[in-house]
Design a protein around this motif. Structure first.
Motif, PDB file in Angstrom:
ATOM      1  N   GLU A  34      -5.714  68.089  -3.802  1.00 29.36           N
ATOM      2  CA  GLU A  34      -4.965  67.166  -3.194  1.00 29.36           C
ATOM      3  C   GLU A  34      -4.484  67.520  -1.961  1.00 29.36           C
ATOM      4  N   GLN A  35      -4.541  66.736  -0.868  1.00 26.54           N
ATOM      5  CA  GLN A  35      -4.154  67.227   0.327  1.00 26.54           C
ATOM      6  C   GLN A  35      -3.266  66.250   1.203  1.00 26.54           C
ATOM      7  N   HIS A  36      -2.258  66.467   1.697  1.00 30.56           N
ATOM      8  CA  HIS A  36      -1.220  65.652   2.116  1.00 30.56           C
ATOM      9  C   HIS A  36      -0.741  66.252   3.521  1.00 30.56           C
ATOM     10  N   PRO A  37      -0.376  65.537   4.554  1.00 27.50           N
ATOM     11  CA  PRO A  37      -0.544  63.842   4.558  1.00 27.50           C
ATOM     12  C   PRO A  37      -2.045  63.835   5.151  1.00 27.50           C
ATOM     13  N   SER A  38      -2.422  62.477   4.987  1.00 30.86           N
ATOM     14  CA  SER A  38      -3.943  62.331   5.598  1.00 30.86           C
ATOM     15  C   SER A  38      -3.770  62.038   7.064  1.00 30.86           C
ATOM     16  N   THR A  39      -2.706  61.855   7.632  1.00 30.42           N
ATOM     17  CA  THR A  39      -2.644  61.763   9.072  1.00 30.42           C
ATOM     18  C   THR A  39      -1.348  62.157   9.608  1.00 30.42           C
ATOM     19  N   LEU A  40      -1.480  62.983  10.896  1.00 32.93           N
ATOM     20  CA  LEU A  40       0.035  63.652  11.049  1.00 32.93           C
ATOM     21  C   LEU A  40      -0.127  63.767  12.607  1.00 32.93           C
ATOM     22  N   SER A  41       0.951  63.096  13.179  1.00 31.55           N
ATOM     23  CA  SER A  41       1.063  63.403  14.607  1.00 31.55           C
ATOM     24  C   SER A  41       2.433  63.972  15.001  1.00 31.55           C
ATOM     25  N   VAL A  42       2.170  64.994  16.002  1.00 23.23           N
ATOM     26  CA  VAL A  42       3.221  65.927  16.535  1.00 23.23           C
ATOM     27  C   VAL A  42       3.233  65.886  18.050  1.00 23.23           C
ATOM     28  N   GLN A  43       4.617  66.271  18.504  1.00 25.91           N
ATOM     29  CA  GLN A  43       4.504  66.232  20.009  1.00 25.91           C
ATOM     30  C   GLN A  43       4.353  67.946  20.190  1.00 25.91           C
ATOM     31  N   GLU A  44       3.564  68.114  21.179  1.00 27.33           N
ATOM     32  CA  GLU A  44       3.076  69.462  21.824  1.00 27.33           C
ATOM     33  C   GLU A  44       4.447  70.299  21.679  1.00 27.33           C
TER      34      GLU A  44
END
Lengths: 112, 112
Positions: free
Chosen positions: A5-15
């Protein structure tokens, strides 16, 4: 087969920020834990791996930590850059390597 | 270049048809793994061969079969194709069936 199992499926971060992706596995006999990066339209490539006899491994801005008791391992990317944007897959192959299952993937977006 | 060669790169066919995907592993690698990656999906483990012998089956449909030949190249046969079989099919090789997997560029199958 192995359940990864892997989390999260999507991830947004600032540079410049850090990103952490977590995986759990079910086969207590697993002893090798790789992470693969797949850029858009390209093949997956190994970026870092760890064996069960160590708890942490670093390679420049990326690191992997392993907790065998809890059966989970994590990928850490520090000082993220736009070129880190990709899909990342963890894996926990069976101890013979015969079954090589991947997690469901995490789509990482680094926002400039 | 990973050293793993997959042909064809692209294939368009109709429902009900049969296709064969070919994989040539890196020189000296004994293990070949096959994976299916549907749109926005992860890497689904299909099957693993080691030195000509089947070692493990994953989520492979009965309509699919594979083999590894004495020269170590492998073929994945997909029959009675359905729309849902449209995907990118990767093969990956490794020296001993453990450790780093080296992926080919994939074969993109479109079933119309």
């Amino acid at each position: 087969g192995e359940n990864v199992e892997q989390h999260p499926s999507t991830l947004s971060v600032q540079e410049g920020d850090s990103a952490v992706i977590k995986c759990t596995y079910s086969d207590s006999a697993s002893n090798y834990f790789p992470w693969y990066k797949q850029e858009l339209g390209k093949r997956p490539q190994l970026i870092i791996d760890i064996r069960s006899n160590v708890g942490e491994k670093k390679d420049q801005r990326i690191a992997v930590t392993l907790n065998k008791t809890a059966k989970h391992f994590s990928l850490h990317i520090t000082e993220t850059q736009p070129e880190d944007s990709a899909v990342y897959f963890c894996a926990a192959p069976s101890n013979t390597g015969n079954q090589f299952y991947f997690g469901t993937g995490t789509s990482l977006t680094v926002i400039p | 270049d990973s050293g793993v060669t997959q042909t064809p790169k692209h294939l368009i066919t109709a429902t009900g048809q049969r296709v064969t995907l070919r994989c040539s592993p890196r020189s000296g690698d004994l293990s070949v793994y096959w994976y299916q990656q549907s749109l926005d999906q992860g890497l689904q483990f299909l099957i693993h061969y080691y030195n000509g012998e089947e070692r493990a089956k994953g989520n492979i449909l009965e309509r699919f079969s594979a083999q590894q030949f004495p020269d170590l190249h492998s073929e994945l046969n997909l029959s009675s194709l359905e729309l849902g079989d449209s995907a990118l099919y990767f093969c990956a090789s490794s020296p001993f069936g453990y450790g780093e997997l080296f992926f080919g560029e994939g074969s993109r199958l479109t079933v119309l």
